[in-house]
Every structure is written in structure tokens, then in C-alpha cells.
Design an enzyme around this catalytic site. Structure first.
Site, PDB file in Angstrom:
ATOM      1  N   GLU A   1       0.626  -1.499   0.370  1.00  9.67           N
ATOM      2  CA  GLU A   1      -0.029   0.063  -0.114  1.00  9.67           C
ATOM      3  C   GLU A   1       1.044   1.156   0.460  1.00  9.67           C
ATOM      4  OE1 GLU A   1      -2.705  -0.498   3.523  1.00  9.67           O
ATOM      5  OE2 GLU A   1      -4.193  -2.201   2.569  1.00  9.67           O
TER       6      GLU A   1
ATOM      7  N   GLU B   1      -6.289 -10.237  -3.209  1.00  3.74           N
ATOM      8  CA  GLU B   1      -7.157 -10.398  -1.846  1.00  3.74           C
ATOM      9  C   GLU B   1      -8.044 -10.183  -2.059  1.00  3.74           C
ATOM     10  OE1 GLU B   1      -5.029  -7.263   1.498  1.00  3.74           O
ATOM     11  OE2 GLU B   1      -2.992  -7.911   0.917  1.00  3.74           O
TER      12      GLU B   1
END
Ligand SMILES: *[C@@H]1O[C@H](CO)[C@@H](O)[C@H](O)[C@H]1NC(C)=O
Ligand SMILES: *[C@@H]1O[C@H](CO)[C@@H](O)[C@H](O)[C@H]1NC(C)=O
Ligand SMILES: *[C@@H]1O[C@H](CO)[C@@H](O)[C@H](O)[C@H]1NC(C)=O
Ligand SMILES: *[C@@H]1O[C@H](CO)[C@@H](O)[C@H](O)[C@H]1NC(C)=O
Ligand SMILES: *[C@@H]1O[C@H](CO)[C@@H](O)[C@H](O)[C@H]1NC(C)=O
Ligand SMILES: *[C@@H]1O[C@H](CO)[C@@H](O)[C@H](O)[C@H]1NC(C)=O
Ligand SMILES: *[C@@H]1O[C@H](CO)[C@@H](O)[C@H](O)[C@H]1NC(C)=O
Length: 570
Positions: free
Chosen positions: A332, A439
Site C-alpha cells: 500500500e 485479496e
């Protein structure tokens, strides 16, 4: 949006009446134009064969008409009011360029009557050449929308041409997905069984079983798997790749400074290895300040932060060197900047460099959320994630690192915008690096199973996507968004979808061999097989000695028709 006044709106409508005449449009399923995200002097004219092009009904072809986008605040317009229907997939495309400035993101926005804005796609526009903007909308209510362009730079002067909006029913879209899957994930295979003298063996029976699929649909796992025999059995009978949710993270492996504990991760890796399950590493570092080990959060001295960070990278990457298929390196790092703030603007690029030195064979991922799943995202949009990957690769010494892009795929519990998702994957794929959905999940909702299936098929039918990992598990695992099985390991509705797709894509649980009998004069005997490795047995119901087995590899490189000759020694 407040800046859009009615005067401008009306002039916009007049403008748009002309636009209705274009019949040129980009096939939303064609990856070729977006493949290199080329900026073209003269955009190609390609005609759409499928779907109904809403912005192009007349025979008159004025697609060379170039429209200047009005200057009126954040949203610059050049559009048309169009009646949209709920549940229909609308695919949008246009070529855009800038008359001033360079490299500005330009997006398309759909505004409904109540003023709600739905972002539908973006492209990086340049001056002097045309960039393709693709995207779309899957409206959750029927009603009129106006189409606008917007740019982050309020002063941007945008030109656009060849606008198109093509509508697809869910069935038409699925048909396109299926056609693409045939093309990009499978080969036609023809078996020719002959005697040594070249005569065909009539009625030979061929049974085949996929032993290794090329495309992997995997599933995350967590430490509960170490405590539940049922969870282990459930997992090992289905999945060939996994990622651990938290067990490899820094805050798990070094809770106290200097006291590393890899017990859980090591045991899970052992389970995976014993069951021939590949593991994608998650994650070396995480750029979110909240997600550092608590003792790291308290360090104020940047040199000390650098020391402990380098120690972390070395420790975890050396431990698992050669054992993983990939690593999220700085998780991220578009949404967050802990390491950049502490250690300088190039911190992440440096860490990718170090990572590639520590384990040169492992794929190094940029891993972000909201990139394919949320058209309203502003931080980790497809164009920005692509820029980030390019920035990392441009850093000195990083030219040849094995980069890849991970799109987390945490979808909201609503109808996914498949047209947007496809265009986002186009952008991510345009670097030519592997793209993974890493994910995938969605909170529980009435149509969860249906939506998850649509998303999985969208990913599988996109040529840039090399694998998918879902964030899911049986009830005992505690994955409470995508729960695939209840406490007795009986499948839920979403579990059934996953099992169906694993079987359809010929993966671990497809135990039933494909049986076919050969009469190779007949073309219809060609069998369509997903890429991968197969175990093939050839036998004959009457001739007992006639039996042989072989390994077969079905790959993209073999071309659309792969002929397998089996010569029987008789
Ligand atoms: C449509 O989606 C928007 C945004 O997610 C939401 O605010 C709205 O309530 C939805 N409308 C319906 C009818 O579901
Ligand atoms: C070829 O070989 C097979 C098996 O030995 C035999 O049955 C067949 O008659 C042969 N065909 C020709 C044309 O010789
Ligand atoms: C082929 O035969 C071998 C040995 O009999 C068996 O183990 C294997 O499962 C068979 N494979 C297929 C695809 O039927
Ligand atoms: C290391 O972690 C394992 C599993 O999480 C735990 O059972 C064990 O007590 C830990 N060891 C130490 C020394 O903290
Ligand atoms: C960081 O590590 C270097 C080399 O091991 C050491 O000389 C230095 O004192 C360390 N800095 C801090 C703040 O601990
Ligand atoms: C960051 O890296 C770029 C090259 O990728 C270089 O031009 C720039 O000077 C670096 N900045 C710092 C502060 O090191
Ligand atoms: C769940 O599975 C168990 C054992 O496999 C079976 O006996 C039971 O009937 C199943 N329950 C449901 C609701 O299907």
C-alpha cells in the site's frame, strides 16, 4: 459539480446531437489499443461488432470531429444525456488529448438526475497525441445520465473524439468473457492415435487429468489452519496457491524489538510445502504508519528506523529465499508513506532494490486496494499505480527487477462495475508485467455469490491477469466476509461458486478424468483444454495391450490448435 450551470449544459446538448452520428468505437474487450497505453497521432478506426453503440446510430461517420471540452470547474463537459437501464453493462471509450500541459489524468464521469456522480474510468492524457480512455458504468437504478470529462488539473484543456458507449446485457457480457477465455486460457488439442504403419487406431480412449494448471485461483490462509485438521483438509483439496494474512507481517514476527518469532509462518509454510501449495509472501513492509510493530512507531530517530527496517527486510527475505513465488515489498505505498516520511522520497524504491538483491528470482509486487474495485478512488487509481510501478523501475539499479502489480480487490457489497474493472486491468496490464488479484473479497450481501462469480470471470478473461487469491475460508478460519464453508465444512453458496470455477478451470479438485474417444477424421473431436500440465492415458476397450500414458503440456506458445500424435507400438 456546482459549477455546471444550465447555460453551458444546453450548449453541451447541442454539441452532442452531432456526436450521435459516429459509428466508430473501440471494442471494450480488445486489449490491443491499451496494451502499451500508446499515445497516437491518429487513433485507429475500429468498428464494433457486438453490442449496441448508444452514441452512434446514424450511418454518417464523423468520428474525426474533435471536441473541445468546456472550461467550467472540476468537471469539463462534452456529453450527452442518455437513458440508462439498471443491470445493463455500459462500456465507454473515447480518445482524449490535451491542448495545453501534459500528462494529466482525464476521467469520464456519469451524472445522474439527482446530481450523483459516478466515475467510470481514466487515462493519462498528453499534448499532441491521443490517449485511449476506457471504462463504463453498471447503473443500480434506471434513469438518465449526462456524461462529462474531468481532470485533476482544473485548467486542463481537454479534447476528445470517437466517443462511444456500448451496452451489453449480462448474458452478452458473459458470452464475451467466455470467448476470451477460450482464446487466452485454452488451446484446442487434437489427439491422433496411430499404429507404427500410420493407420489410425479406431475408438482409442483417451483419459486426461490436469496435474498442474497454468492459471491459479488460490486462497489466503491464517494460523487457524494449524489448529484445525478440517481446515487443512478443506484447503489442501482445493487450492494450489496461498498467501498468509498476517503471519509474515513485521508486527507478527517481531512483536518485541530484537525478538523475532517465525513459528506460525514457518509451520504454515511447512503445511503448504507438504501439500504442494505455492506461497505468495505478504508482506515485507507496510507503508501504513498504524501497521508498524508498536515499538517501531515509538522510534523517532530516522537512522534507527532505517537500521531496524533493513534488519527486517534482510531477516524475512533471507529466511524465505527461494520458497515463495512472490513478495509484496512495500504494501500500500500509494495510500501511505510511513517510510517515505521517515527515510526520504525514494525509500520504497530502495527497498525494492534491496529485495531484488536478496531474492533475485522472486516476483516483487506493488500491492494496492481500490484500484480495480472502486471507480471513486483518487489515490491508488490504475494510472497512479502504473506510475508508481514505473517510478520504482526507473530508480537506479531497478531496471531489471521482477516487478508485478497486485490489485487487492476488496469489493463493496454492490453490483461490481465490470466495465470499469476491465479498463483498470487494461491500464495495469499495459506495462507488460504480471497482474494478480491478491485479496479478493466482498462483504456479505444478498447477491454476494453472483457478484463474486462475475468478478472472478472478469479477471480470468483478462489477458493481463496471471492469478487470483481470494481472501476467504471456512467458518473456522474466521474469514467473515467471504465464508466458503460452514462449521461442518459444508459449502456455502459462495463456496459452491469457487468449487465450480476450480473445476471449470481444471484445478486441484478436478479429479474426474476427461474421457474422450478418438476418431481423428472428425474435427469435433478436438478438445478445448485450459493451459497447464496433463497426465494422459491412451487405451482401447477391446485391445488390452494397447495402453500408454504420457505427459502433455498445453501452453499459449503452442498456438490455437495443438496436435498430439500418439504412435502405438504394435
Ligand atoms: C446505488 O449506488 C449508490 C452508491 O453506491 C447508493 O448510494 C445508492 O443508494 C444505490 N441505489 C440503489 C437503488 O441501490
Ligand atoms: C497397420 O498396423 C495394424 C496393427 O499392426 C494393422 O492392424 C493394420 O492392418 C495395419 N494397416 C496397414 C494399412 O497396414
Ligand atoms: C493413467 O494410468 C495410471 C496408471 O494406471 C493412473 O495412475 C492414472 O491416474 C491414469 N491417468 C488418467 C488421466 O486416467
Ligand atoms: C512464538 O510464536 C508462537 C506461535 O505464535 C507461540 O506459540 C510462542 O509462544 C512464541 N514464542 C515466544 C518465545 O514468544
Ligand atoms: C545503525 O546501524 C549502524 C551500523 O550498524 C550503527 O553504526 C549506528 O549506530 C546505528 N544507528 C542507530 C541510531 O542505532
Ligand atoms: C530519487 O530518485 C530519483 C531517481 O529515481 C532521483 O532523481 C532523485 O534525486 C532521488 N531523490 C532523492 C532525494 O534521493
Ligand atoms: C453437512 O455435512 C455433514 C457431514 O458431511 C452432513 O452429515 C450434513 O447433512 C451436512 N449438513 C447440511 C445442512 O448439508
Amino acid at each position: 459539480m456546482k459549477n455546471i450551470n444550465n447555460g453551458i449544459f444546453l450548449s453541451m446538448l447541442c454539441l452532442l446531437l452531432c456526436l450521435v452520428h459516429s459509428r466508430i468505437a473501440i471494442d471494450p474487450f480488445s486489449f490491443s489499443h491499451s496494451l502499451k497505453a500508446e499515445c497516437l497521432m491518429k487513433p485507429p478506426r475500429s468498428r464494433v461488432k457486438q453490442g449496441l453503440s448508444l452514441l452512434s446510430r446514424s450511418a454518417k461517420d464523423d468520428s474525426d470531429q474533435e471536441w473541445e471540452v468546456e472550461e467550467n470547474g472540476a468537471i469539463r463537459e462534452m456529453a450527452q444525456r442518455i437513458q440508462l437501464q439498471q443491470g445493463i453493462i455500459y462500456s465507454f471509450s473515447a480518445w482524449v488529448k490535451l491542448r495545453e500541459g501534459n500528462n494529466n489524468k482525464v476521467g469520464v464521469v456519469f451524472r445522474s438526475e439527482n446530481g450523483r456522480l459516478v466515475h467510470g474510468g481514466e487515462a493519462k492524457a498528453k499534448q499532441g497525441c491521443w490517449s485511449l480512455l476506457k471504462g463504463g458504468i453498471v447503473p443500480n437504478v434506471s434513469g438518465p445520465v449526462d456524461i462529462f470529462f474531468e481532470s485533476e488539473d482544473r485548467e486542463a484543456k481537454i479534447s476528445a473524439k470517437s466517443l462511444s458507449l456500448i451496452q451489453f446485457s449480462k448474458e452478452e457480457w458473459k458470452l464475451k468473457q467466455d470467448q476470451l477465455i477460450e482464446k487466452i486460457r485454452k488451446n484446442k488439442v487434437r489427439f491422433e492415435v496411430t499404429y507404427k504403419n500410420n493407420t489410425a487406431v479406431k475408438n482409442a480412449v483417451i483419459s486426461l487429468k490436469q496435474t498442474k494448471p497454468s492459471f491459479l485461483l488460490g486462497c489466503a490462509m491464517n494460523f487457524w489452519i494449524l489448529q484445525s485438521e478440517g481446515y487443512r483438509k478443506w484447503f489442501a483439496s482445493r487450492f494450489a496457491i496461498t498467501s498468509f494474512t498476517n503471519e509474515m507481517k513485521w508486527y507478527t514476527t517481531e512483536k518485541v524489538r530484537g525478538q523475532e518469532n517465525y513459528t506460525a509462518a514457518d509451520s504454515m509454510l511447512k503445511f503448504a510445502e507438504e501439500n504442494e501449495i505455492l506461497v505468495r509472501g505478504h508482506t515485507v513492509l507496510w507503508d501504513d504508519p498504524k501497521m508498524q510493530p508498536s515499538w517501531v512507531k515509538n522510534i523517532k530517530d530516522p537512522e534507527d528506523v532505517m537500521n531496524v527496517t533493513l534488519n527486517r527486510i534482510n531477516s524475512v527475505m533471507k529466511r524465505y529465499k527461494g520458497k515463495l513465488t512472490g513478495w509484496d515489498v512495500v504494501n500500500e505505498n500509494l495510500h501511505w508513506d510511513y517510510f517515505e516520511k521517515m527515510l526520504g522520497v525514494n525509500a520504497s524504491s530502495r527497498f525494492y532494490n534491496l529485495a531484488s538483491k536478496l531474492d533475485p528470482d522472486v516476483t516483487l509486487f506493488v500491492n494496492e486496494y481500490n484500484t480495480i474495485e472502486n471507480p471513486e478512488e483518487v489515490t491508488a487509481t490504475p494510472v497512479k499505480v502504473k506510475d508508481k510501478m514505473e517510478e520504482i523501475l526507473a530508480y537506479q539499479g531497478n531496471e531489471n527487477i521482477k516487478g508485478a502489480i497486485g490489485a487487492q480487490g476488496h469489493f463493496s457489497p454492490t453490483q461490481p462495475n465490470l466495465a470499469y474493472m476491465r479498463s483498470a486491468l487494461d491500464t495495469l496490464g499495459s506495462l507488460g508485467l504480471p497482474v494478480w488479484i491478491t485479496e479478493l473479497d466482498m462483504p456479505k450481501c444478498p447477491n454476494q455469490a453472483k457478484y463474486i462469480e462475475e468478478i472472478l470471470r472478469e479477471a480470468y478473461s483478462h489477458p493481463a491477469v496471471e492469478g487470483i487469491i481470494i481472501f476467504a475460508g471456512p467458518e473456522v478460519s474466521g474469514f467473515d466476509k467471504l465464508t466458503l464453508a460452514d462449521k461442518d465444512f459444508n459449502s456455502t453458496e459462495t463456496g459452491d461458486v469457487i468449487d465450480k470455477l476450480l473445476k471449470e478451470w481444471h484445478q486441484k479438485n478436478s479429479e474426474i478424468p476427461n474421457i474422450l474417444s478418438v476418431d481423428h477424421e472428425n474435427e469435433e473431436e478436438d478438445v478445448s483444454l485450459p493451459h497447464g500440465l496433463y497426465n494422459v492415458n491412451v487405451s482401447h476397450p477391446q485391445i488390452k495391450y494397447l495402453s500408454t500414458s504420457l505427459c502433455l503440456e498445453v501452453t499459449k506458445e503452442m498456438g490455437p490448435l495443438q496436435v498430439v500424435r500418439v504412435v502405438i507400438n504394435a
